[in-house]
Design a protein around this motif. Sequence first.
Motif, PDB file in Angstrom:
ATOM      1  N   ALA A 283     -17.304   4.046  46.800  1.00 10.99           N
ATOM      2  CA  ALA A 283     -17.114   3.616  48.187  1.00 10.99           C
ATOM      3  C   ALA A 283     -16.562   2.196  48.277  1.00 10.99           C
ATOM      4  O   ALA A 283     -15.875   1.857  49.231  1.00 10.99           O
ATOM      5  N   VAL A 284     -16.864   1.369  47.314  1.00 10.18           N
ATOM      6  CA  VAL A 284     -16.521  -0.058  47.427  1.00 10.18           C
ATOM      7  C   VAL A 284     -15.590  -0.515  46.305  1.00 10.18           C
ATOM      8  O   VAL A 284     -14.636  -1.254  46.547  1.00 10.18           O
ATOM      9  N   ILE A 285     -15.869  -0.059  45.086  1.00  9.50           N
ATOM     10  CA  ILE A 285     -15.012  -0.483  43.963  1.00  9.50           C
ATOM     11  C   ILE A 285     -13.750   0.377  43.919  1.00  9.50           C
ATOM     12  O   ILE A 285     -13.706   1.464  44.503  1.00  9.50           O
ATOM     13  N   GLY A 286     -12.742  -0.176  43.281  1.00  9.98           N
ATOM     14  CA  GLY A 286     -11.452   0.526  43.231  1.00  9.98           C
ATOM     15  C   GLY A 286     -10.635   0.296  44.486  1.00  9.98           C
ATOM     16  O   GLY A 286      -9.607   0.930  44.687  1.00  9.98           O
ATOM     17  N   LYS A 287     -11.101  -0.617  45.349  1.00  7.70           N
ATOM     18  CA  LYS A 287     -10.427  -0.840  46.635  1.00  7.70           C
ATOM     19  C   LYS A 287      -9.980  -2.301  46.797  1.00  7.70           C
ATOM     20  O   LYS A 287     -10.600  -3.210  46.261  1.00  7.70           O
ATOM     21  N   ASN A 288      -8.950  -2.456  47.593  1.00  5.23           N
ATOM     22  CA  ASN A 288      -8.427  -3.805  47.876  1.00  5.23           C
ATOM     23  C   ASN A 288      -9.170  -4.430  49.044  1.00  5.23           C
ATOM     24  O   ASN A 288      -8.667  -4.482  50.156  1.00  5.23           O
ATOM     25  N   VAL A 289     -10.384  -4.903  48.789  1.00  4.15           N
ATOM     26  CA  VAL A 289     -11.123  -5.575  49.865  1.00  4.15           C
ATOM     27  C   VAL A 289     -10.552  -6.989  50.025  1.00  4.15           C
ATOM     28  O   VAL A 289      -9.961  -7.540  49.108  1.00  4.15           O
ATOM     29  N   PRO A 290     -10.718  -7.586  51.216  1.00  5.67           N
ATOM     30  CA  PRO A 290     -10.248  -8.974  51.388  1.00  5.67           C
ATOM     31  C   PRO A 290     -10.998  -9.910  50.438  1.00  5.67           C
ATOM     32  O   PRO A 290     -12.195  -9.739  50.228  1.00  5.67           O
ATOM     33  N   LYS A 291     -10.293 -10.872  49.892  1.00  2.00           N
ATOM     34  CA  LYS A 291     -10.920 -11.833  48.984  1.00  2.00           C
ATOM     35  C   LYS A 291     -12.016 -12.593  49.731  1.00  2.00           C
ATOM     36  O   LYS A 291     -11.792 -13.050  50.850  1.00  2.00           O
ATOM     37  N   ILE A 292     -13.165 -12.726  49.089  1.00  2.00           N
ATOM     38  CA  ILE A 292     -14.341 -13.236  49.814  1.00  2.00           C
ATOM     39  C   ILE A 292     -14.142 -14.685  50.261  1.00  2.00           C
ATOM     40  O   ILE A 292     -14.694 -15.124  51.261  1.00  2.00           O
ATOM     41  N   ASP A 293     -13.318 -15.437  49.527  1.00  2.00           N
ATOM     42  CA  ASP A 293     -13.079 -16.844  49.886  1.00  2.00           C
ATOM     43  C   ASP A 293     -11.656 -17.063  50.395  1.00  2.00           C
ATOM     44  O   ASP A 293     -11.195 -18.193  50.506  1.00  2.00           O
ATOM     45  N   GLY A 294     -10.981 -15.971  50.714  1.00  2.00           N
ATOM     46  CA  GLY A 294      -9.569 -16.072  51.106  1.00  2.00           C
ATOM     47  C   GLY A 294      -9.348 -16.927  52.337  1.00  2.00           C
ATOM     48  O   GLY A 294      -8.461 -17.780  52.372  1.00  2.00           O
ATOM     49  N   ARG A 295     -10.187 -16.718  53.354  1.00  2.00           N
ATOM     50  CA  ARG A 295      -9.994 -17.462  54.597  1.00  2.00           C
ATOM     51  C   ARG A 295     -10.196 -18.963  54.384  1.00  2.00           C
ATOM     52  O   ARG A 295      -9.389 -19.774  54.830  1.00  2.00           O
ATOM     53  N   GLU A 296     -11.268 -19.307  53.665  1.00  2.00           N
ATOM     54  CA  GLU A 296     -11.535 -20.732  53.436  1.00  2.00           C
ATOM     55  C   GLU A 296     -10.405 -21.407  52.663  1.00  2.00           C
ATOM     56  O   GLU A 296     -10.015 -22.528  52.947  1.00  2.00           O
TER      57      GLU A 296
ATOM     58  N   VAL B 284     -10.500   0.105  37.402  1.00  2.00           N
ATOM     59  CA  VAL B 284     -10.124  -1.076  38.182  1.00  2.00           C
ATOM     60  C   VAL B 284     -11.068  -1.278  39.362  1.00  2.00           C
ATOM     61  O   VAL B 284     -11.300  -0.360  40.139  1.00  2.00           O
ATOM     62  N   ILE B 285     -11.602  -2.472  39.495  1.00  2.00           N
ATOM     63  CA  ILE B 285     -12.512  -2.783  40.601  1.00  2.00           C
ATOM     64  C   ILE B 285     -11.717  -3.149  41.844  1.00  2.00           C
ATOM     65  O   ILE B 285     -12.037  -2.738  42.955  1.00  2.00           O
ATOM     66  N   ASN B 286     -10.673  -3.959  41.682  1.00  2.00           N
ATOM     67  CA  ASN B 286      -9.891  -4.429  42.827  1.00  2.00           C
ATOM     68  C   ASN B 286      -8.403  -4.458  42.416  1.00  2.00           C
ATOM     69  O   ASN B 286      -7.964  -5.402  41.757  1.00  2.00           O
ATOM     70  N   PRO B 287      -7.650  -3.420  42.776  1.00  2.54           N
ATOM     71  CA  PRO B 287      -6.267  -3.320  42.266  1.00  2.54           C
ATOM     72  C   PRO B 287      -5.406  -4.532  42.605  1.00  2.54           C
ATOM     73  O   PRO B 287      -4.628  -4.997  41.772  1.00  2.54           O
ATOM     74  N   MET B 288      -5.555  -5.076  43.816  1.00  6.06           N
ATOM     75  CA  MET B 288      -4.683  -6.193  44.191  1.00  6.06           C
ATOM     76  C   MET B 288      -4.973  -7.416  43.320  1.00  6.06           C
ATOM     77  O   MET B 288      -4.060  -8.096  42.848  1.00  6.06           O
ATOM     78  N   GLN B 289      -6.250  -7.694  43.101  1.00  3.75           N
ATOM     79  CA  GLN B 289      -6.605  -8.828  42.228  1.00  3.75           C
ATOM     80  C   GLN B 289      -6.134  -8.580  40.802  1.00  3.75           C
ATOM     81  O   GLN B 289      -5.700  -9.497  40.110  1.00  3.75           O
ATOM     82  N   LEU B 290      -6.223  -7.336  40.373  1.00  7.12           N
ATOM     83  CA  LEU B 290      -5.788  -7.016  39.018  1.00  7.12           C
ATOM     84  C   LEU B 290      -4.297  -7.310  38.858  1.00  7.12           C
ATOM     85  O   LEU B 290      -3.880  -7.985  37.917  1.00  7.12           O
ATOM     86  N   HIS B 291      -3.506  -6.821  39.790  1.00  9.01           N
ATOM     87  CA  HIS B 291      -2.069  -7.073  39.658  1.00  9.01           C
ATOM     88  C   HIS B 291      -1.761  -8.559  39.834  1.00  9.01           C
ATOM     89  O   HIS B 291      -0.824  -9.078  39.226  1.00  9.01           O
ATOM     90  N   GLY B 292      -2.578  -9.245  40.622  1.00  8.38           N
ATOM     91  CA  GLY B 292      -2.432 -10.697  40.744  1.00  8.38           C
ATOM     92  C   GLY B 292      -2.639 -11.389  39.405  1.00  8.38           C
ATOM     93  O   GLY B 292      -1.922 -12.330  39.052  1.00  8.38           O
ATOM     94  N   GLN B 293      -3.613 -10.891  38.650  1.00  6.24           N
ATOM     95  CA  GLN B 293      -3.857 -11.450  37.317  1.00  6.24           C
ATOM     96  C   GLN B 293      -2.682 -11.180  36.385  1.00  6.24           C
ATOM     97  O   GLN B 293      -2.299 -12.042  35.591  1.00  6.24           O
TER      98      GLN B 293
END
Lengths: 289, 767
Positions: free
Chosen positions: B6-19, B647-656
């Motif tokens: 339900a939660v992993i494997g998804k592109n959730v917003p970065k927890i500190d992105g807004r800050e 993969v836990i967060n595909p967007m972060q993975l490709h960012g890496q």
Amino acid sequence: MYLPDFDYYAPDSLAETCEALERFGAKAKVLSGGTDIIAKMKSGLLSPGVLISLKKLEDLKKIDYVSGKGVVIGALSTHNDLVNSKILNDKYLSVSEAAHNMASNQIRNIGTVGGNLCNAVPSADLPPILIALGATIKLVGTKGERVMLLEDLFTGPMKTVIAENEILTEIVIPDQLSTGSNYIKFGLRRSGALAVVGIAVAVTVNGGTITEAKIAIGAAAPTPIRAREAEKFLQGKTISDDLLAEAGVIASGESKPISDIRGSAEYRRDLIRVLTRRALHKAINEGHV
Amino acid sequence: MSKDYAVIGKNVPKIDGREKATGAAKYAGDLKFPNMLFGKILTSPHAHAKILSIDTSEAEKLPGVKAVITHKDVPALKYGISPARWDENIFCIDKVRFVGDKVAAVACIDEETCYKALKLIKVEYEVLPAVLDALHAMDEGAPQVHDEYPRNINTEIHQNFGDLDKAMAEAHYIRKDYFVGQRTYQSPIEPHSAVSIWKDNKLTIYSSTQSPHYFQYYIAREFGLKMGDVRIIKPFVGGGFGGKLEPTGLEFAGSVLSKLTGRPVRTFYDRHEMFAHNRGRHKVYMELTTGVDKEGKILGVHANFVSDGGAYTSLGVATSYYAGGLLTLTYEFENYKFDMIRVYTNLPACGAQRGHGAPQPKYAFESHLDNIAKDLGIDPLEIRLRNARQPNTVTINDFGINSCELTACLEKAADISGWREKKGNLPKGRGIGIATGSFVSGAGYPIYRNDLPQSAAMIKVHEDGTAATLYTGAVDIGQGSDTALCQMAAEAMGYRYENMKIIAADTETTPHDFGAYSSRQTLMSGSACKQAGEEIKKQILDIASTIMSLPPDDLDCRLGIIFSKSRPTAKTITFEEAARRFFVLRGPLLGRGVYHVPRLGGTFKGAAVATSPAYSFCAQISEVQIDEETGEVDVCEVWDVHDCGQVINPMQLHGQVHGALYMGVGEAIWEEVLFDDQGKILNPNLGGYMLPTALDMPIVHSELVESYEPAGPWGVKEVGEGATNPTMGCFNNAIYDAMGVRIDSLPLTYEKVWRAMKEKREGKKEV
């Protein structure tokens, strides 16, 4: 990295600026965009006792076309002013492009044309194209003003003919007979790089024949230089690939580059050979680009 | 990742992105405290010199100066990060060993006064001859950087596996090549900063660090404090890449200055000082000899390396072992000899940089392998497929490999790049190259010997169940671990990511973790977070079973809804209801997790380095366009195919992948720290040190292959460093394909390409 102490003046008029320069003499430096002098002061290479800012001299921030005179560029115009000037885009895109390929956007936004010229760094990007277009400069001092060819400004690395009480106020690109001009900067990356070499050409072409050519090269000698032998060689000749290649060889032979962390003298000379040919080709075929 | 999650494997917003995007995030250099002083360190202008005297009296008289310290005011105990070679002092005592070595420090009321005070400290030096060339550091009569290390040998490795002589005797073809790397620097966007507050026998430091734990350990050791009296807090960090893993003079000097003045002291490096402090990539001189059979199957390899370590050890012992240790991962061979000497020189100390020790040897080996393929008339893709590591194998140096889809990576990279159509068919000046990479998913052993778990985590559910806080020692330095770990915790709890809070990387409030290095956190910290989340879920289902009158085994929780698995129509309750009830009846709802690495590796000397529970694998293909006259290299397109498990967060993975590749691009073509003949850095700034700009980046295709790593939580493994490893060799092979010239040193500059083409034209050089 911290600025040493200095006194700061921002005179309201050109006359007051020159008077201030005269009064403080050698211990004063002119502050225009500051992209070079502030960095040098922070790193301890320069520590002038007085900085005289030109920021209130609004009249020096303009790019106009004056009929019978040419394109007049105020010395306080920023590089991005050159990039975005409709007059330059229409008449001498080669100048706008030379400015566009300089440094980074942040520096282009604040660094000025006058600063780039007066700083007299051999690798500066604006001198070659302006010299190739026969630009003149106006120097104003306490004892009057004088006009000269830009190419006569430079006497050595970071050395010019400007007197202590003078400032450079404007650059004029005279109306041209030339049919095309081009500047090729060879940098080691696509942004934020100094020129390893910079080649500018202006050519006058008449029915397949070069009637006149001017070639100005940056980072090839202690000052920007004209490749006069190559220019002479081209004059009156019929355009061909071999001709342009030979001009490159001659220009390369006229250069006296140094070796530094950006490239060896040998590499620079070969780049001058190749890029002179390419710049000529572009100016001949595409106009002022 | 399976759709069942339900939660992993998804592109959730970065927890500190807004800050971060709004500028609200505070980094160590942004922090302000009442009465805070500013501290700066005076460094050596000489590469090697005796200190005859230090006179601080003038500096002390300057108004605004609150303290001036030298070696007399600080412990003389040597420190370092590699316990085998503690060789640094807070301030130099008898001599300085590189331009930038630490001599004294000041604390002043503002930054400006610091610079003025530093100029007033008078240090009398007797300049000594310096060792600036690593290849001559071992010469008879060469100046000694440290008296304790004869011939300037810092680390010496001789490993021998299988029977190399026999393999070479049986080889159909043997080739020897020699390559040279270069010094590079991590260049994180955030300069190092620290605020030290030493009050009432307790020392608190806010620092831009990759590892609060190692800072806490080494700082407590240096000052003779109990670890419990040293608190290290990591604020937001703007990148580390290995350069912020060890405590620096900033923390040590700042602490002493704070103790003496009784006030908080902020110390910081400017860009020049960052380059001087360094701890970037070692320059390695690499000789490789490989024997192969007729089909290009590798029979044996001899790697013979020398590296320039600079004036101190830093992480260089580990770097040295990694340099040869990791070479056995991507290709299977049974006979291997690895010789390595790391020498001291009078240059800034080198340490760990993204891909720790691996990228330069990989550049050499991938170039070398292409040479062999050409000599035997084998396609570069084919020779790699023939030698590619397979799953469930053990390397000759005893690293156990579980999941490994390198073959699939190579095939996919070939497919998506059009390798088979392009190879041999591109116009002159255009070329295509291939290389592989692999990296650890966390070092199997900590940096100093101890039996602590790799990671621990704690979750506290808020009393009304509307939020849960993950407490972890894991360190987010920009790579996004806070986000990924919250996703993992929420998944394990059956909760929602949006309701997760995180408190991380504070030695006083968060459980132990070794920190952000060796690509360890998703697997190791993730394991601890998963376990903590599962403990929450078990308790929440237990209380829910009493509320719902259903057996706990029949219940599950997903995205905060508790439901019956066997009766889909049974009434559900929310996580919040159950959590609140739990608190009322039983007190705080807490979950705990801990992760230990099983014992790994062989028993030979150095066997521990480069062990890991799991290894990532990848294949890279790049296409370049070379200007045949100027040597200008234009990398047009890169295809990176990774086996990094689930993969836990595909967007972060490709960012890496993009970030690691970006660093590889820079190190391949542009970056090099240069020195003059006095050991002074010629390009200690971002104008002279050529990092690629956005305009220089190629088009990047980051793709994955299906893989599941049994040693990782939900099958995960490393991605953050692996993509740096193949890039330099990959580009070199593409340049070779384009122009038929082989560049045998890094970086692959335009001038080197120009010169190689010129020499080839003039018939001077056979490739």
